[in-house]
Design a protein around this motif. Structure first.
Motif, short mmCIF file in Angstrom:
data_model
loop_
_atom_site.label_atom_id
_atom_site.label_comp_id
_atom_site.label_asym_id
_atom_site.label_seq_id
_atom_site.Cartn_x
_atom_site.Cartn_y
_atom_site.Cartn_z
N ALA A 38 0.83 -1.20 0.00
CA ALA A 38 0.00 0.00 0.00
C ALA A 38 0.87 1.25 0.00
CB ALA A 38 -0.91 0.01 1.23
N VAL A 39 0.38 2.29 -0.63
CA VAL A 39 1.06 3.58 -0.65
C VAL A 39 0.93 4.21 0.73
CG1 VAL A 39 1.10 5.87 -1.69
CG2 VAL A 39 0.60 3.88 -3.11
N GLU A 40 2.03 4.68 1.29
CA GLU A 40 1.97 5.35 2.58
C GLU A 40 1.38 6.74 2.42
OE1 GLU A 40 4.74 6.29 6.50
OE2 GLU A 40 5.69 5.90 4.56
N THR A 41 0.50 7.10 3.33
CA THR A 41 -0.13 8.41 3.28
C THR A 41 -0.06 9.10 4.63
OG1 THR A 41 -2.31 7.55 3.86
CG2 THR A 41 -1.78 7.65 1.51
N ILE A 42 -0.23 10.40 4.60
CA ILE A 42 -0.37 11.21 5.81
C ILE A 42 -1.69 11.95 5.68
CG2 ILE A 42 0.59 13.07 7.22
CD1 ILE A 42 3.33 12.38 6.14
N VAL A 269 -4.75 15.13 2.31
CA VAL A 269 -4.03 13.85 2.33
C VAL A 269 -2.81 13.98 1.44
CG1 VAL A 269 -4.09 11.48 1.44
CG2 VAL A 269 -5.92 12.28 2.90
N LEU A 270 -1.69 13.43 1.89
CA LEU A 270 -0.47 13.35 1.09
C LEU A 270 -0.15 11.89 0.83
CD1 LEU A 270 1.78 15.98 2.90
CD2 LEU A 270 0.96 16.14 0.55
N GLU A 271 0.04 11.55 -0.45
CA GLU A 271 0.58 10.25 -0.82
C GLU A 271 2.09 10.41 -0.97
OE1 GLU A 271 -1.85 8.27 -4.07
OE2 GLU A 271 -2.66 10.31 -4.06
N LEU A 272 2.85 9.60 -0.27
CA LEU A 272 4.30 9.74 -0.25
C LEU A 272 4.92 8.90 -1.36
CD1 LEU A 272 4.88 9.58 3.61
CD2 LEU A 272 4.22 11.53 2.17
N GLU A 273 5.36 9.56 -2.41
CA GLU A 273 5.94 8.87 -3.56
C GLU A 273 7.33 9.43 -3.86
OE1 GLU A 273 3.68 8.62 -7.09
OE2 GLU A 273 2.05 7.47 -6.18
N GLU A 274 8.21 8.57 -4.38
CA GLU A 274 9.56 8.99 -4.73
C GLU A 274 9.56 10.02 -5.85
OE1 GLU A 274 12.82 8.21 -3.60
OE2 GLU A 274 11.63 7.65 -1.86
#
Length: 423
Positions: A38-42, A269-274
């Motif tokens: 799963a994509v990590e989110t904040i 919401v923030l999706e943490l992507e490279e």
């Protein structure tokens, strides 16, 4: 805005402590990552609100919503083209301030910013000013950069006194101190570079000001800059926020926080992507709506001494990879390592551009302030990065270090960039 890259500030809490979908019923379902997991989110938002926002933006020039979309990752990633279209449409009636980011080496990215600049949203979370404050605004005015005008609007909304001066050279500060004392300046705002220049001027003149509040953003602190500001203004608390010209404020920091950590504001919401974090918002009062808008920074979850939830830090730019004689490296990684060497205070990479590829360099020079030996600094770099060591072995002279009195700055913003290109 943009502490930072490398901007600053911290905490853990129930909201935003795992992958999307770990919170209340009806919130965004877990987002699948290509290849599994799963994509990590904040942060946390109801999926129904996100879908409604995406459909509303589609009617105003935003990205189309795929039929049957049932989770965040079903929606397309958006960028500057969608932001320009949506904000221009929104400005057609009430008007706006046209601002831009970039433009130093490439085409500027334009955003129509509403006159309110989301100040009421911000004041719900962040209040460094009172009606009694007298703020010296050290941000560069002009050339469509937003920070100076944002702080003017923020001061107006807080009903305080503001002096729209722009930055001072260190040797010019002494001339202004009598007036600044007379009017009761107790707050400074600016980039860490501008604040450090002002602090150096105070120290050189043997002067001080009764400053209790320092507001900073747009670039990260270095240890040397923070040290000189803290020495010149020992009673000051540090306040920051993080965002961009396109998004305005995403997160905030107070004196109770760790310096390089910020807390995500509600309704986001923030999706943490490279490739760069993705921002999604709901509700009104922002400068711009957003559904999966690609930020230019890589972000990571953090913890903060203040204990507030949804803390994050800026890891670096998502697009900072450079090829040196076919060896790929990250500017941010090299800079972080360079600053650990004793006697290096501030550092910057100077890259000689290849005639064949605008993102490729034929030579790299680490310019720095401090008293370290240049050859020792060069050896420190190549010892840490094996691919740079290979380049140095094969192309003697391609990697060097040089001690300088002052690093290059971006004239438009008065920031010190981590890397500059030369033909």
């Amino acid at each position: 805005m943009t502490a930072t890259t490398g901007t600053g500030a911290a905490g853990t809490g129930a909201a935003g402590t795992g992958a999307a979908g770990t919170g209340a019923a009806g919130s965004i379902p877990a987002q699948p990552r290509p290849g599994g997991g799963a994509v990590e989110t904040i942060g946390e938002l109801p999926w129904e609100d996100v879908l409604a926002q995406a459909r509303a933006l589609e009617t105003r020039g935003g990205a189309p919503v795929p039929p049957g979309a049932s989770r965040l990752t079903d929606l397309p990633v958006t960028g500057p083209d969608e932001i320009l279209s949506v904000t221009k449409t929104a400005a057609a009636g009430p008007g706006a301030v046209l601002m831009s980011s970039g433009g130093t080496t490439g085409r500027p990215k334009l955003t129509y910013v509403p006159y309110h600049q989301a100040v009421d949203r911000l004041l719900e979370q962040w209040r460094p000013l009172s009606p009694d404050s007298v703020m010296l605004n050290l941000f560069n005015p002009g050339r469509m950069w937003a920070s100076h005008y944002y702080m003017q609007t923020f001061a107006e909304r807080c009903r305080c006194t503001v002096i729209p001066s722009g930055p001072f050279a260190p040797d010019d500060v002494a001339n202004w101190v009598p007036m600044l004392k007379e009017v009761g300046v107790d707050t400074l705002c600016g980039t860490p570079t501008a604040l450090a220049d002002f602090a150096e001027g105070l120290l050189a003149a043997g002067e001080t000001l009764p400053v209790t509040t320092v507001i900073w953003m747009a670039e990260p602190w270095t240890e040397a800059k923070h040290r000189v500001v803290a020495k010149a203004l020992p009673e000051a608390g540090f306040w920051a926020n993080y965002g961009s010209v396109e998004t305005y404020i995403i997160g905030t920091n107070t004196p109770a926080c760790d310096l390089q950590t910020v807390h995500l504001m509600p309704d986001q919401v923030l999706e943490l992507e490279e490739k760069g974090a993705l921002l999604t918002r709901r509700g009104t009062g922002w400068t711009m709506p957003a559904v999966r808008y690609r930020l230019g920074d890589r972000l990571a979850r953090a913890e903060c001494r203040c204990g507030r939830p949804d803390a994050l830090r800026v890891v670096g730019r998502a697009d900072d990879s450079v090829s040196l004689r076919s060896a790929l490296f990250s500017v941010g990684d090299v800079m972080r390592h360079a600053r650990t060497f004793p006697g290096v205070e501030e550092a910057q990479l100077v890259l000689t551009r290849s005639t064949d590829d605008l993102k490729a360099a034929t030579a790299l020079t680490l310019e720095y302030t401090g008293d370290a030996d240049p050859e020792a600094v060069r050896a420190h770099l190549t010892a840490e990065f094996y691919h740079l060591a290979a380049v140095h072995h094969r192309f003697p002279g391609a990697i060097t270090a040089r001690r300088v009195g002052r690093l290059s700055r971006v004239e438009r913003t008065n920031k010190v960039p981590p890397a500059v290109w030369r033909d």
